[in-house]
Every structure is written in C-alpha cells, then in structure tokens.
Scaffold this active site. Structure first.
Site, PDB file in Angstrom:
ATOM      1  N   ASP A  13      -6.744  -9.377  -2.854  1.00 41.77           N
ATOM      2  CA  ASP A  13      -7.706 -10.233  -1.634  1.00 41.77           C
ATOM      3  C   ASP A  13      -7.961 -11.653  -2.672  1.00 41.77           C
ATOM      4  O   ASP A  13      -9.033 -12.944  -1.652  1.00 41.77           O
ATOM      5  CB  ASP A  13      -7.743  -9.293  -1.622  1.00 41.77           C
ATOM      6  CG  ASP A  13      -7.663  -8.694  -0.427  1.00 41.77           C
ATOM      7  OD1 ASP A  13      -6.604  -8.178  -0.304  1.00 41.77           O
ATOM      8  OD2 ASP A  13      -8.610  -7.576  -0.209  1.00 41.77           O
ATOM      9  N   LYS A  16      -4.048 -14.911  -4.753  1.00 40.81           N
ATOM     10  CA  LYS A  16      -2.957 -14.924  -5.107  1.00 40.81           C
ATOM     11  C   LYS A  16      -1.681 -15.710  -4.911  1.00 40.81           C
ATOM     12  O   LYS A  16      -0.976 -16.336  -5.724  1.00 40.81           O
ATOM     13  CB  LYS A  16      -2.304 -13.483  -6.389  1.00 40.81           C
ATOM     14  CG  LYS A  16      -3.537 -13.165  -6.412  1.00 40.81           C
ATOM     15  CD  LYS A  16      -3.146 -11.155  -6.906  1.00 40.81           C
ATOM     16  CE  LYS A  16      -2.736 -10.510  -5.822  1.00 40.81           C
ATOM     17  NZ  LYS A  16      -4.475 -10.352  -5.244  1.00 40.81           N
ATOM     18  N   ALA A  39       0.044  -4.567   0.894  1.00 42.81           N
ATOM     19  CA  ALA A  39      -0.818  -6.587   0.053  1.00 42.81           C
ATOM     20  C   ALA A  39      -0.451  -7.274   1.523  1.00 42.81           C
ATOM     21  O   ALA A  39       0.425  -7.047   2.473  1.00 42.81           O
ATOM     22  CB  ALA A  39       0.754  -7.291  -0.847  1.00 42.81           C
ATOM     23  N   GLY A  40      -1.591  -8.694   1.320  1.00 37.01           N
ATOM     24  CA  GLY A  40      -1.324  -9.208   2.240  1.00 37.01           C
ATOM     25  C   GLY A  40      -1.277 -11.188   1.776  1.00 37.01           C
ATOM     26  O   GLY A  40      -2.570 -10.663   1.601  1.00 37.01           O
ATOM     27  N   HIS A  41      -0.547 -11.422   2.077  1.00 39.36           N
ATOM     28  CA  HIS A  41      -0.717 -12.873   1.871  1.00 39.36           C
ATOM     29  C   HIS A  41      -0.901 -13.959   3.024  1.00 39.36           C
ATOM     30  O   HIS A  41       0.026 -14.000   3.871  1.00 39.36           O
ATOM     31  CB  HIS A  41      -0.089 -13.876   0.480  1.00 39.36           C
ATOM     32  CG  HIS A  41       0.363 -12.761  -0.421  1.00 39.36           C
ATOM     33  ND1 HIS A  41      -0.691 -12.615  -1.091  1.00 39.36           N
ATOM     34  CD2 HIS A  41       1.295 -12.116  -0.976  1.00 39.36           C
ATOM     35  CE1 HIS A  41      -0.331 -11.325  -2.486  1.00 39.36           C
ATOM     36  NE2 HIS A  41       1.195 -11.805  -2.385  1.00 39.36           N
ATOM     37  N   THR A  42      -2.145 -14.720   3.216  1.00 42.71           N
ATOM     38  CA  THR A  42      -1.836 -15.974   3.956  1.00 42.71           C
ATOM     39  C   THR A  42      -1.775 -17.188   3.119  1.00 42.71           C
ATOM     40  O   THR A  42      -2.368 -17.611   2.389  1.00 42.71           O
ATOM     41  CB  THR A  42      -3.078 -15.804   4.533  1.00 42.71           C
ATOM     42  OG1 THR A  42      -3.438 -14.192   5.204  1.00 42.71           O
ATOM     43  CG2 THR A  42      -3.639 -16.437   5.623  1.00 42.71           C
ATOM     44  N   ARG A 142      11.576  11.648  -7.943  1.00 43.96           N
ATOM     45  CA  ARG A 142      13.000  11.767  -8.116  1.00 43.96           C
ATOM     46  C   ARG A 142      13.936  12.229  -6.703  1.00 43.96           C
ATOM     47  O   ARG A 142      14.768  12.489  -7.278  1.00 43.96           O
ATOM     48  CB  ARG A 142      13.513  12.147  -9.509  1.00 43.96           C
ATOM     49  CG  ARG A 142      13.615  11.213 -10.621  1.00 43.96           C
ATOM     50  CD  ARG A 142      13.748  12.755 -11.552  1.00 43.96           C
ATOM     51  NE  ARG A 142      12.852  13.113 -11.821  1.00 43.96           N
ATOM     52  CZ  ARG A 142      12.138  13.944 -12.355  1.00 43.96           C
ATOM     53  NH1 ARG A 142      13.231  14.399 -13.613  1.00 43.96           N
ATOM     54  NH2 ARG A 142      11.014  15.040 -12.784  1.00 43.96           N
ATOM     55  N   GLN A 248      -2.194  -6.420  -5.229  1.00 47.62           N
ATOM     56  CA  GLN A 248      -3.453  -5.787  -5.006  1.00 47.62           C
ATOM     57  C   GLN A 248      -4.424  -6.317  -6.458  1.00 47.62           C
ATOM     58  O   GLN A 248      -3.719  -7.959  -6.817  1.00 47.62           O
ATOM     59  CB  GLN A 248      -3.284  -4.547  -5.298  1.00 47.62           C
ATOM     60  CG  GLN A 248      -2.733  -3.472  -4.117  1.00 47.62           C
ATOM     61  CD  GLN A 248      -0.965  -3.824  -4.252  1.00 47.62           C
ATOM     62  OE1 GLN A 248      -0.517  -2.965  -4.782  1.00 47.62           O
ATOM     63  NE2 GLN A 248      -1.200  -4.028  -2.501  1.00 47.62           N
ATOM     64  N   THR A 263      -4.997   1.420  -5.978  1.00 48.46           N
ATOM     65  CA  THR A 263      -3.471   1.676  -5.415  1.00 48.46           C
ATOM     66  C   THR A 263      -2.467   2.523  -6.836  1.00 48.46           C
ATOM     67  O   THR A 263      -2.793   3.492  -7.658  1.00 48.46           O
ATOM     68  CB  THR A 263      -2.612   0.580  -5.089  1.00 48.46           C
ATOM     69  OG1 THR A 263      -1.522   0.554  -4.043  1.00 48.46           O
ATOM     70  CG2 THR A 263      -2.196  -0.425  -6.653  1.00 48.46           C
ATOM     71  N   GLY A 326      -7.046  -5.697   8.512  1.00 49.34           N
ATOM     72  CA  GLY A 326      -7.777  -6.361   9.852  1.00 49.34           C
ATOM     73  C   GLY A 326      -9.242  -5.496   9.570  1.00 49.34           C
ATOM     74  O   GLY A 326     -10.948  -6.132   9.760  1.00 49.34           O
ATOM     75  N   LEU A 356     -14.737 -21.099  -4.046  1.00 50.00           N
ATOM     76  CA  LEU A 356     -15.525 -21.798  -4.305  1.00 50.00           C
ATOM     77  C   LEU A 356     -16.339 -22.257  -3.360  1.00 50.00           C
ATOM     78  O   LEU A 356     -17.819 -21.793  -3.567  1.00 50.00           O
ATOM     79  CB  LEU A 356     -15.742 -22.667  -5.344  1.00 50.00           C
ATOM     80  CG  LEU A 356     -16.758 -22.884  -6.380  1.00 50.00           C
ATOM     81  CD1 LEU A 356     -17.949 -22.454  -7.230  1.00 50.00           C
ATOM     82  CD2 LEU A 356     -16.655 -24.476  -7.109  1.00 50.00           C
ATOM     83  N   GLY A 440     -10.893 -24.237  -0.067  1.00 46.90           N
ATOM     84  CA  GLY A 440     -10.482 -24.272   0.955  1.00 46.90           C
ATOM     85  C   GLY A 440      -9.484 -23.132   1.190  1.00 46.90           C
ATOM     86  O   GLY A 440      -8.469 -23.538   0.322  1.00 46.90           O
TER      87      GLY A 440
HETATM   88  P1  IMP Z   1      -3.028   1.656  -0.747  1.00 43.44           P
HETATM   89  O1  IMP Z   1      -2.047   1.036  -1.727  1.00 43.44           O
HETATM   90  O2  IMP Z   1      -2.719   1.474   0.678  1.00 43.44           O
HETATM   91  O3  IMP Z   1      -2.554   3.794  -1.081  1.00 43.44           O
HETATM   92  O4  IMP Z   1      -4.735   1.775  -0.818  1.00 43.44           O
HETATM   93  C1  IMP Z   1      -5.634   2.194  -2.301  1.00 43.44           C
HETATM   94  C2  IMP Z   1      -6.670   1.652  -2.501  1.00 43.44           C
HETATM   95  O5  IMP Z   1      -5.864  -0.152  -2.537  1.00 43.44           O
HETATM   96  C3  IMP Z   1      -7.809   0.707  -1.168  1.00 43.44           C
HETATM   97  O6  IMP Z   1      -8.435   0.838  -1.682  1.00 43.44           O
HETATM   98  C4  IMP Z   1      -7.095  -0.142  -0.309  1.00 43.44           C
HETATM   99  O7  IMP Z   1      -8.087  -0.907   0.560  1.00 43.44           O
HETATM  100  C5  IMP Z   1      -6.622  -1.132  -1.063  1.00 43.44           C
HETATM  101  N1  IMP Z   1      -5.435  -2.050  -0.944  1.00 43.44           N
HETATM  102  C6  IMP Z   1      -4.292  -1.564  -1.457  1.00 43.44           C
HETATM  103  N2  IMP Z   1      -3.798  -3.249  -1.353  1.00 43.44           N
HETATM  104  C7  IMP Z   1      -4.879  -3.760  -1.599  1.00 43.44           C
HETATM  105  C8  IMP Z   1      -4.837  -5.375  -1.273  1.00 43.44           C
HETATM  106  O8  IMP Z   1      -3.584  -6.214  -1.125  1.00 43.44           O
HETATM  107  N3  IMP Z   1      -6.058  -5.577  -1.583  1.00 43.44           N
HETATM  108  C9  IMP Z   1      -6.808  -4.877  -1.175  1.00 43.44           C
HETATM  109  N4  IMP Z   1      -7.089  -3.818  -1.515  1.00 43.44           N
HETATM  110  C10 IMP Z   1      -6.053  -2.976  -1.128  1.00 43.44           C
END
Ligand code: IMP
Length: 456
Positions: A13, A16, A39-42, A142, A248, A263, A326, A356, A440
């Site tokens: 987070d 990136k 993952a999540g990118h905004t 596999r 990640q 992860t 969330g 920053l 920002g």
């Molecule tokens: P998983 O990737 O869903 O198996 O989660 C394993 C760990 O990685 C957990 O602590 C998640 O909160 C963390 N995690 C997985 N993806 C992200 C991400 O994109 N950002 C921050 N933490 C992540």
C-alpha cells in the site's frame, strides 16, 4: 530505460500504482508479475478515482500494452468486473493481454483461504481471503488451473475434477461448518424453513456448474489471452520500455518477508523475471516505493507501530483503509532498518517516497535507525530471526517536523526545509537517491527530484 521494476519497499500500500502510472507515460508496456486481487491500486486522474485489483495501472493510457504476467493468480470474475467497469467509463481495454500461463483462483481457493484463517484462530495471518495462498499452493502442487485451460472445456473439467479430489476432506469439513453456522443463525431449521437449503452442497463447488461458468469466462477473455513473455521480449528487443509492476511488498515476500505473516508470492524485484518471463539483464532499474511513514494490514511484526494519537493522525490524514478489504491499516514511523533491507534485497536504484504531506503537523518526526533486542543486542540490519523481530524495540532519531500544507509543492525548492531534511536523512540512510516524492493523491501532486519528467 528499457526494463524498470517497481516494487513495494515496506508492507504494501505504498502507492505503487501512482508511481507506475507516472512512469508509464514513457513506457511501451506494463506487466504485473505476481499477486492477484489481494492488491489494490487507487489512481486519481483529473479528479476521477480509479481502483484496480488486477489490471495494470497503465491501462489509463491509450495504446500501451498492459499485461497480466504468468506469475499472477487471477480470479476471472474480478478481472471481468474490472474490464466491464472500465468499459462503462469509456476506457479502451483492447490492449490488455493475459498470460496463458497465469493460474486461476477458483471458488474452492477462496473458501479454503477463509476456512484456513478461521481454523488458525488467534494465529491467523489476516489474509485478504481472496484465495491467494491456496491458489499458489495448487500451482506448486501442479494441480493448478491455468488461463489457457479455459479454452478447452474438456480439459478444464478434467483439471477441476483432479484439483477438487484432494480437497474433498477439507471441503466436507467446510460444509459441515457452514451448516452449523446456518443452523445457529436459524436458517433452514425454523418452522416452515427450507431444510434442503441448509443441507444442500455448496453450489459454488458443483463440478458441472463450475466448469460451465469458467468456460464462459474463457469465451469472454479469449481475445486478451496471449504469450505475454514474448510480448515483453519483443518490446525490449525493439528498444521499448517495459515496466514490471509489483504488488504487495518486500516485507510480505514469501521468502524474504516476515514469514508466516506474508503473502504467498514473491513481490521482490528478482521475481519480476520469473513472473513476467524475462532474464535478469532485462531489468535495468529498480524503483522502490515507500511511504514517508509505514503501514501494515493484517497480522505480523511491525516494530515501529504506533498506537497513539500520532498513529491516529497518520490513519486519518493518510486515509489508511485497505483498497481491497477496507480494513484499517496499522500505522507507524518510517523504519530505516527495514528500508535498508528492502533496498539491498531488491538492489534498488531509486526510491519514490509517497504521502509526505501526511506528516505535516507532526513535530518532531521520528525515524527508526536500529533495533535493540530484549537482551540488549543492537541490530543495524534487519534480523533474520522471527523471535528477535517480534520483540525488537526500535531506536529513533528525531528530526524537526513541518506544519505547512505541502500539497501544492511541485519542486524541491517549494518544500519546507524540514521536509527536505527529512528526505535527505532517509535517502542517506537508505543509500539510494529519492527521485520522486508524493505530496497528495492526484497524479500531478508530485515533486521530481533531479532529472525532471514531464507530467501533463
Ligand atoms: P494474502 O495475500 O491475501 O494471502 O494475505 C497475506 C498477507 O498479506 C496479509 O497480511 C494481507 O493483509 C497482506 N496483503 C496482501 N495483499 C496486500 C496488499 O496489496 N497490500 C497490503 N497488504 C497485503
């Protein structure tokens, strides 16, 4: 700059997506090389917010090749939702390519992820419950289903059958658990209630229905399925720039992170080669992205974590809530021991420091420069032993804070001297230059340091 890997330097987070979005302007292709919809990118573009979980951040540029590499685990339902969402907003996805070798997250992976976490109870990892771990486990066993399998219904069905077989016990336990939960909730046992609902097997696990559903996804995704490694080679060999987009981050790396609180893939730059199908010499630069402070979602060690009003300030000012789940992110001071580790592990050539602006109003600023173990041993470098990391106390240096709103700063000279001193301190201790600073959420809210790149 033909091959550039962009990776997270902390616990994820870091922003990136924004850095990829900015660098993508000068690139021909962008490829995601690991992770999935955990993952999540905004990205904020002209005041409009875009959230992606799977599609590479470069999709907002028309004409750039956007690829999902073989190292990614892909939930086709999520991908199709993203494709449909972009189309509805008038964004062309014709340049999206999906590796035929990427593995698919199946409904049983999602169920097993949740069941595993529930079983671990207090020891749970805090996964995103998107099926990431079970999918990578099947890949290693596999027993995985790959994107190319979607294109042959017969093969698809056979592979799903083979993958389901060894999971029967776990899935049976799951359905017993589910039935118990439903009963407790009064479903199917109430007078007049439908007992068959509580007793029915989970429809998501029906072999026939699953095969049909996934074959239908295959029909929709077929125009995007490609040999993405070859597309990377062709772009690189023609002198084009390819961005290798990590998800990640370093400290969540399966091998090098804070195992088991990690992860199930390798977010480090070295994995870009495997996850995209290129050689180490194809990567010319590695950009690490770090926040000006630190955050972590889920369980696991976090030496500089703050549970006070400064942490609250970071949470609120930084809107530190997960894009995917969330969840509130844990917040803390910048950790230079961990950052130095990430810099070396990824052999970073540059750093981008994001958010920053969130530090404005905090005085003094603190940065962890070393850890001290319970026994009093000093650690200047990241300890490999879990127990030490769990109990390590950070030692801080204090730096003067700044009060000014820096969100309108666009050059180094605009920044307050205290902010510049903070950045200098971080760069010096990390041992790599800071090239970009985020002030920002908007894509124009950046300060380039040194060679300036144009941002429209
Ligand atoms: P998983 O990737 O869903 O198996 O989660 C394993 C760990 O990685 C957990 O602590 C998640 O909160 C963390 N995690 C997985 N993806 C992200 C991400 O994109 N950002 C921050 N933490 C992540």
């Amino acid at each position: 700059m033909p091959g550039i890997a962009i990776v997270g330097a902390q616990w994820g987070d870091e922003g990136k997506g924004k850095v990829v979005d900015l660098l993508a302007e000068d690139a021909e292709a962008i490829v995601r090389f690991q992770g999935g919809n955990n993952a999540g990118h905004t990205i904020v573009r002209d005041g409009e917010e875009f959230k992606f979980h799977l599609i590479p951040s470069g999709i907002l540029y028309p004409g750039k090749l956007c690829m999902i590499g073989n190292g990614v685990v892909l939930d086709p339902r999520v991908l199709l939702e993203e494709i449909d969402g972009l189309k509805r907003r008038g964004i062309d996805v014709a340049n999206l390519r999906i590796s035929a070798n990427a593995h698919l997250i199946m409904p049983y992976h999602v169920l097993l992820d949740t069941a595993g976490e529930i079983k671990l109870g207090k020891l749970s990892i805090g996964t995103t419950r998107r099926g990431i771990g079970p999918c990578y486990a099947d890949k290693a066993l596999r027993l995985g289903i790959r994107v190319q399998d979607l294109l042959d219904e017969k093969i698809l069905r056979k592979k799903i059958m083979a993958a389901l077989e060894p999971k029967q016990q776990a899935l049976r336990e799951l359905s017993v658990q589910r039935r118990k939960l439903r009963k407790e909730a009064g479903e199917g046992s109430r007078e007049g209630g439908d007992q068959s609902v509580a007793e029915a097997p989970d429809p998501r696990l029906d072999l026939h229905a699953m095969s049909e559903e996934f074959a239908a996804y295959g029909h929709r995704l077929e125009p995007h399925i490609a040999d993405t490694a070859r597309l990377c080679w062709e772009t690189l060999d023609a002198g084009g720039t390819v961005l290798f987009e990590g998800a990640q981050a370093t400290l969540l790396d399966l091998d090098h992170g804070t195992y088991p609180f990690v992860t199930s893939s390798n977010p480090v730059a070295g994995a870009a080669c495997v996850g995209a199908g290129v050689g180490p010499a194809d990567i010319d630069e590695v950009w690490g992205v770090a926040k000006a402070y630190a955050t972590r979602v889920g369980a696991g060690p976090f030496p500089t974590e703050l549970e006070d009003e400064v942490g609250r300030h970071m949470l609120e000012r930084g809107h530190e809530f997960g894009t995917t789940t969330g969840r509130e992110r844990r917040c803390g001071w910048m950790d230079l021991v961990a950052l130095r580790y990430a810099v070396r592990l990824n052999r970073m050539s540059a750093l981008a420091i994001t958010k920053l602006d969130v530090l404005s109003g905090i005085d003094p600023l603190r940065v962890a420069v070393r850890y001290r173990s319970r026994e009093g041993a000093v650690f200047d470098s990241f300890p490999y032993h879990q127990s030490i990391l769990h109990s390590a106390e950070p030692e801080y240096e204090e730096l003067p804070g700044f009060d000014a709103d820096i969100s309108d700063c666009r050059s180094e000279a605009d920044l307050p001297p205290q902010a510049r001193a903070y950045l200098d301190f971080v760069a010096e201790h990390a041992g790599v230059p800071i090239r970009l600073v985020g002030v920002g959420p908007g894509r124009d809210q950046v300060v380039w340091i040194g060679e300036k790149r144009s941002v429209p």
